[in-house]
Scaffold this motif. Structure first.
Motif, PDB file in Angstrom:
ATOM      1  N   CYS A 135       0.836  -1.211   0.000  1.00 26.14           N
ATOM      2  CA  CYS A 135       0.000   0.000   0.000  1.00 26.14           C
ATOM      3  C   CYS A 135       0.867   1.255   0.000  1.00 26.14           C
ATOM      4  CB  CYS A 135      -0.925  -0.004   1.219  1.00 26.14           C
ATOM      5  SG  CYS A 135      -2.169  -1.320   1.225  1.00 26.14           S
ATOM      6  N   GLU A 136       1.930   1.211   0.786  1.00 26.44           N
ATOM      7  CA  GLU A 136       2.820   2.368   0.883  1.00 26.44           C
ATOM      8  C   GLU A 136       3.503   2.650  -0.450  1.00 26.44           C
ATOM      9  OE1 GLU A 136       5.836   4.058   4.328  1.00 26.44           O
ATOM     10  OE2 GLU A 136       5.757   1.909   3.957  1.00 26.44           O
ATOM     11  N   LEU A 137       3.923   1.592  -1.144  1.00 21.50           N
ATOM     12  CA  LEU A 137       4.596   1.776  -2.429  1.00 21.50           C
ATOM     13  C   LEU A 137       3.637   2.303  -3.491  1.00 21.50           C
ATOM     14  CD1 LEU A 137       7.221   1.431  -4.060  1.00 21.50           C
ATOM     15  CD2 LEU A 137       6.401  -0.848  -4.700  1.00 21.50           C
ATOM     16  N   ILE A 138       2.426   1.790  -3.536  1.00 21.38           N
ATOM     17  CA  ILE A 138       1.430   2.264  -4.501  1.00 21.38           C
ATOM     18  C   ILE A 138       1.141   3.744  -4.270  1.00 21.38           C
ATOM     19  CG2 ILE A 138      -0.973   2.071  -5.209  1.00 21.38           C
ATOM     20  CD1 ILE A 138       0.804  -0.151  -6.297  1.00 21.38           C
ATOM     21  N   GLU A 139       1.050   4.140  -3.017  1.00 20.07           N
ATOM     22  CA  GLU A 139       0.826   5.543  -2.684  1.00 20.07           C
ATOM     23  C   GLU A 139       1.991   6.404  -3.167  1.00 20.07           C
ATOM     24  OE1 GLU A 139      -0.954   8.003   1.153  1.00 20.07           O
ATOM     25  OE2 GLU A 139       0.063   6.086   1.457  1.00 20.07           O
ATOM     26  N   ARG A 140       3.200   5.864  -3.061  1.00 15.71           N
ATOM     27  CA  ARG A 140       4.388   6.600  -3.520  1.00 15.71           C
ATOM     28  C   ARG A 140       4.394   6.735  -5.037  1.00 15.71           C
ATOM     29  NH1 ARG A 140      10.686   4.790  -3.350  1.00 15.71           N
ATOM     30  NH2 ARG A 140      11.591   6.843  -3.710  1.00 15.71           N
ATOM     31  N   TYR A 141       3.990   5.694  -5.741  1.00 13.09           N
ATOM     32  CA  TYR A 141       3.889   5.755  -7.198  1.00 13.09           C
ATOM     33  C   TYR A 141       2.915   6.855  -7.617  1.00 13.09           C
ATOM     34  CZ  TYR A 141       6.514   1.524  -8.578  1.00 13.09           C
ATOM     35  OH  TYR A 141       7.495   0.614  -8.843  1.00 13.09           O
TER      36      TYR A 141
END
Length: 465
Positions: free
Chosen positions: A192-198
């Motif tokens: 979830c954190e990585l998708i938010e960063r993308y």
């Protein structure tokens, strides 16, 4: 040979020997933990709540503020409406949560409890508690699984917090372009954190529903214990989803929730699967670039090149390797894509639900059943992808890559990265390392008895005739 339109076998045995499926109520409870200042309230017996609580605590090693209506033998016969009303009043008075999610169980569903009516009456009789929003989720233990319960909870949030109150799309205006991201139960906090960063890299404010990266990411909270979830998506953020540019659906189980927004508020959705592997990650990145009309940032291009290098490094081990899996459909579809992309052969997939996305999975055999359906292929598999119970069945003869729920025999489940270029790279290395650590030569090395060695190294010299 792997094929797309394969036959899906269904295990209709009356006895489940090695269960893979977990109750829908547990999935709904987990979804509630991704909402801000929320309390999951399980409408059932104390045993129902205790199981879900222990299950999630063992996996995440974090406190789970799950509450229970404590249906006893009398309420089970006479009705549990009073139990639910009293529990709601107590929680609203003591903890003032932003949201209470009422999760049903097999007991109250079989009883025929009309949860929606009880909630309506509670709101009418207790106007002082209207600040706490109430969402009801139908999640009986005898129907569906953890994935479906999680998805139903997300759909209930959209239906009961946005559609039924008829949120005015002009009431809130986002400060920057906004994207909705519907996150499957298969996604970890790190995912979830990585998708938010993308999304942020392309100038979007991402509203994740639910967002476990804020609540179950393994952070040390300031307080010793919180009676509500310690992070997640707030009710105001959920209502603002009607103003988003689009919805990204990560996991086909969440398509009904995205379709509600499209139907009532004309918010288009894009189904991307679990975004595992190079092709799926490319699809996500190019979609973000097109929606934002921005070029792909250099750091994302760099991550793509690192994944390509990892694929080159690992293909000698992964190519033509025989793999089996025991996962829920969303997670299975993601891992199957990653395996196929790197030349591995998915020999057998055991899953929990017969859903349409299974037809697109490249596997020799697909079975809707339990872990006992794996027993005949364990010896032929070089490694298996599954949970702790799967590992107890397969190891030490066949190694198991931990994925899914529960994984209580290892630490760092929240930090397991699976999606995007970074996640695919990490998973490839994990698979390759499993194969390397458990590699056995097909033909044992032959040591000739006539090979010359120093006298001190010869243990059994041959007699000279």
């Amino acid at each position: 040979m792997s094929k797309d339109n394969h036959h899906i076998a269904i295990n209709r045995s009356a006895l489940v020997e090695q269960p893979l499926k977990t109750s829908a109520a547990t999935g709904a409870t987990l979804a509630c933990m991704g909402l801000s200042n929320a309390i999951p309230l399980m409408h059932g017996s104390q045993g129902c709540g205790a199981f879900a609580k222990v299950y999630l605590i063992q996996h995440y090693r974090e406190p789970i503020p799950l509450q229970n209506t404590a249906i006893d033998h009398i309420a089970a016969v006479m009705g549990g409406d009073d139990n639910l009303s009293k529990a709601l009043a107590l929680l609203c008075e003591k903890h003032q949560p932003q949201l209470i999610m009422v999760v049903t169980t097999g007991l109250t569903e079989m009883q025929g409890c009309d949860v929606a009516r009880v909630i309506r009456e509670f709101k009418a009789n207790h106007p002082q508690y209207l600040k706490s929003r109430l969402v009801s989720v139908s999640s009986p233990d005898f129907s569906g699984s953890m994935q479906s319960g999680f998805a139903h909870a997300v759909e209930a949030c959209v239906q009961q917090l946005i559609v039924e109150p008829t949120v005015d799309s002009k009431s809130t205006v986002a400060a920057q372009p906004q994207l909705n991201v519907f996150c499957s139960v298969a996604l970890t906090s790190a995912d979830c954190e990585l998708i938010e960063r993308y999304c942020s890299a392309f100038g979007f404010n991402a509203v994740l529903l639910p967002n476990l990266s804020d609540s179950l990411d393994g952070h040390l909270a300031d307080e010793d214990f919180s009676n509500t979830s310690t992070g997640g998506t707030g009710v105001n953020q959920i209502t603002s989803m009607v103003n988003s540019v689009a919805s990204l659906v990560l996991g086909e189980s969440l398509l009904p929730a995205a379709k509600l927004l499209q139907e009532h508020y004309a918010v288009p959705y894009h189904s991307l699967g679990l975004v595992m592997g190079l092709e799926k990650s490319d699809k996500l990145v190019m979609l973000l670039s097109r929606l934002s009309n921005q070029a792909v940032p250099d750091w994302i291009n760099r991550q793509r090149k690192r994944l390509q290098d990892a694929m080159l490094d690992c293909h000698f081990l992964l190519s033509a390797s025989q793999v089996s899996m025991a996962l829920e459909p969303d997670a299975a579809a993601g891992y199957a894509t990653l395996l196929a992309e790197n030349g591995a052969v998915l020999n057998k997939l055991v899953t929990t639900l017969n859903v349409p996305e299974l037809k697109a999975i490249k596997a020799n055999n697909v079975v809707v059943g339990d872990l006992s359906d794996l027993t005949n292929v364990i010896a032929d598999s070089e490694f298996v992808i599954g949970n702790t119970h799967c590992a107890n069945l397969c190891e030490p003869s066949t190694p198991v890559l931990r994925a899914g729920f529960p994984c209580h025999d290892q630490f760092g489940n929240s930090d397991t990265l699976q999606v995007g270029y970074e996640g695919a790279r990490d998973r490839l290395f994990a698979m390759a390392n499993l194969l390397k650590a458990n590699h056995q030569d097909e033909v044992p090395a032959h040591v000739s008895a006539y090979r010359f060695e120093p006298e001190s190294c010869v243990k059994h010299p041959l007699p000279i005739s």
